[in-house]
Design an enzyme around this catalytic site. Structure first.
Site, PDB file in Angstrom:
ATOM      1  N   LYS A  28       1.105   1.090  -4.636  1.00 10.79           N
ATOM      2  CA  LYS A  28       1.803   0.875  -3.354  1.00 10.79           C
ATOM      3  C   LYS A  28       0.950   1.397  -2.210  1.00 10.79           C
ATOM      4  O   LYS A  28       1.397   1.421  -1.064  1.00 10.79           O
ATOM      5  CB  LYS A  28       3.125   1.648  -3.350  1.00 10.79           C
ATOM      6  CG  LYS A  28       4.173   1.062  -4.232  1.00 10.79           C
ATOM      7  CD  LYS A  28       5.472   1.849  -4.102  1.00 10.79           C
ATOM      8  CE  LYS A  28       6.495   1.325  -5.079  1.00 10.79           C
ATOM      9  NZ  LYS A  28       7.557   2.257  -5.352  1.00 10.79           N
ATOM     10  N   ASN A  29      -0.236   1.892  -2.528  1.00  8.89           N
ATOM     11  CA  ASN A  29      -1.086   2.518  -1.502  1.00  8.89           C
ATOM     12  C   ASN A  29      -1.835   1.432  -0.715  1.00  8.89           C
ATOM     13  O   ASN A  29      -2.713   0.741  -1.251  1.00  8.89           O
ATOM     14  CB  ASN A  29      -2.063   3.477  -2.205  1.00  8.89           C
ATOM     15  CG  ASN A  29      -2.960   4.190  -1.228  1.00  8.89           C
ATOM     16  OD1 ASN A  29      -3.562   3.573  -0.360  1.00  8.89           O
ATOM     17  ND2 ASN A  29      -3.059   5.496  -1.370  1.00  8.89           N
ATOM     18  N   GLY A  58      -4.089   1.498   1.572  1.00 14.12           N
ATOM     19  CA  GLY A  58      -5.548   1.658   1.678  1.00 14.12           C
ATOM     20  C   GLY A  58      -6.265   1.151   0.440  1.00 14.12           C
ATOM     21  O   GLY A  58      -7.252   0.415   0.518  1.00 14.12           O
ATOM     22  N   GLU A  96       6.578   7.646 -12.570  1.00 17.43           N
ATOM     23  CA  GLU A  96       6.226   9.058 -12.669  1.00 17.43           C
ATOM     24  C   GLU A  96       4.839   9.222 -13.266  1.00 17.43           C
ATOM     25  O   GLU A  96       4.565   8.694 -14.357  1.00 17.43           O
ATOM     26  CB  GLU A  96       7.254   9.771 -13.545  1.00 17.43           C
ATOM     27  CG  GLU A  96       8.077  10.777 -12.756  1.00 17.43           C
ATOM     28  CD  GLU A  96       8.775  11.733 -13.667  1.00 17.43           C
ATOM     29  OE1 GLU A  96       8.336  12.890 -13.762  1.00 17.43           O
ATOM     30  OE2 GLU A  96       9.746  11.279 -14.325  1.00 17.43           O
ATOM     31  N   ASP A 142      -5.955   5.141 -10.391  1.00 12.01           N
ATOM     32  CA  ASP A 142      -5.530   6.514 -10.114  1.00 12.01           C
ATOM     33  C   ASP A 142      -6.755   7.241  -9.618  1.00 12.01           C
ATOM     34  O   ASP A 142      -7.803   7.260 -10.264  1.00 12.01           O
ATOM     35  CB  ASP A 142      -4.940   7.202 -11.343  1.00 12.01           C
ATOM     36  CG  ASP A 142      -4.130   8.417 -10.918  1.00 12.01           C
ATOM     37  OD1 ASP A 142      -3.061   8.216 -10.307  1.00 12.01           O
ATOM     38  OD2 ASP A 142      -4.572   9.560 -11.139  1.00 12.01           O
ATOM     39  N   TYR A 177      -8.394  11.002   2.878  1.00 13.82           N
ATOM     40  CA  TYR A 177      -9.328  12.082   3.226  1.00 13.82           C
ATOM     41  C   TYR A 177     -10.662  11.595   3.807  1.00 13.82           C
ATOM     42  O   TYR A 177     -11.582  12.396   4.016  1.00 13.82           O
ATOM     43  CB  TYR A 177      -9.601  12.940   1.973  1.00 13.82           C
ATOM     44  CG  TYR A 177      -8.365  13.612   1.419  1.00 13.82           C
ATOM     45  CD1 TYR A 177      -7.893  14.814   1.951  1.00 13.82           C
ATOM     46  CD2 TYR A 177      -7.634  13.042   0.372  1.00 13.82           C
ATOM     47  CE1 TYR A 177      -6.754  15.425   1.455  1.00 13.82           C
ATOM     48  CE2 TYR A 177      -6.482  13.641  -0.135  1.00 13.82           C
ATOM     49  CZ  TYR A 177      -6.058  14.832   0.412  1.00 13.82           C
ATOM     50  OH  TYR A 177      -4.921  15.435  -0.083  1.00 13.82           O
ATOM     51  N   ASP A 178     -10.784  10.296   4.078  1.00 15.47           N
ATOM     52  CA  ASP A 178     -12.081   9.756   4.520  1.00 15.47           C
ATOM     53  C   ASP A 178     -12.652  10.420   5.784  1.00 15.47           C
ATOM     54  O   ASP A 178     -13.875  10.561   5.882  1.00 15.47           O
ATOM     55  CB  ASP A 178     -11.979   8.236   4.724  1.00 15.47           C
ATOM     56  CG  ASP A 178     -11.902   7.484   3.397  1.00 15.47           C
ATOM     57  OD1 ASP A 178     -12.199   8.102   2.351  1.00 15.47           O
ATOM     58  OD2 ASP A 178     -11.547   6.297   3.400  1.00 15.47           O
TER      59      ASP A 178
END
Ligand code: ITT
Length: 207
Positions: A20-21, A23, A52, A81, A164-165
């Protein structure tokens, strides 16, 4: 039944990424769609709720996501992941990167916290990890793991990418990843390298 599903994928070149991310999904689309794949994600299947992530490694979590969605949709699924490992924090946040310091805490705050914590530290090394799994229900067809090495910068720079880029400084280009174009990020990043391996595998398997 499994073979029938594979045939559908061959004809349509449809790929589902169990994510669902936004980016991540954007990067998968940038790399796969020019080659004729149509990329779907969990944003297209809101009925699939939260999965989960109970694994202890990136690969374990990638397998959990891909196999769960594969079973629900009855088709081969791909997952990612990934996360950030900070050397001075013994590899944290690692598999907890998205929820670290609070699921809804803005990334600027998380990154400024790290910069503050590393203020007097010599070791500023960090790396991105990306594990990709391809599953056909409970069957793991393939896994890949790739890395991108960097250092934590002293200030946030750039507006591209996600997560975190803005503080992930990529020494070969003397820029943060958020300052690089998406084409360059996809060339050098953990995910870009893992997707390249995935593409080779898909082509070999004729998927
Ligand atoms: P899905 O499980 O739905 O794919 P998620 O964001 O929860 O979304 P992960 O558990 O794999 O996915 O966590 C990945 C986190 O690692 C991501 O949210 C960022 O915080 C970080 N991350 C991974 N790749 C990154 C990248 O290319 N740039 C910046 N941050 C990244």
């Amino acid at each position: 039944m499994t073979q029938v599903c594979s045939i559908i994928i061959v004809m349509n070149k449809d790929i589902i990424i169990a994510s669902k991310n936004i980016g991540k999904i954007k990067e998968f689309k940038e790399m796969l769609e020019p080659l004729g794949y149509t990329v779907f994600s969990l944003l297209d299947y809101p009925e699939i709720g939260e999965i989960e992530e109970t694994g202890k490694t990136f690969i374990e979590n990638a397998i959990i996501k891909a196999s769960t969605v594969s079973k629900k949709l009855n088709m081969i699924c791909i997952s990612d992941d990934s996360g950030l490992e900070i050397s001075a924090f013994d590899g944290a946040p690692g598999i907890y990167s998205s929820r670290w310091l609070g699921e809804y805490t803005p990334y600027d705050l998380k990154m400024n916290y790290v910069i503050y914590k590393l203020e007097n530290k010599e070791d500023r090394r960090c790396s991105y990890v990306c594990a990709i799994a391809v599953c056909d229900k409970d069957k793991v067809l393939m896994t890949f793991e790739e890395y991108c090495e960097g250092i934590v910068s002293r200030e946030l720079k750039g507006n591209n990418g996600f997560g975190y880029d803005p503080f992930f400084y990529y020494e070969p280009y003397q820029k943060t990843i958020a300052e690089l174009s998406s084409e360059v990020k996809n060339e050098i990043s953990h995910r870009g390298k893992a997707i390249k391996k995935l593409l080779e595998w898909l082509e070999n398997e004729n998927i």
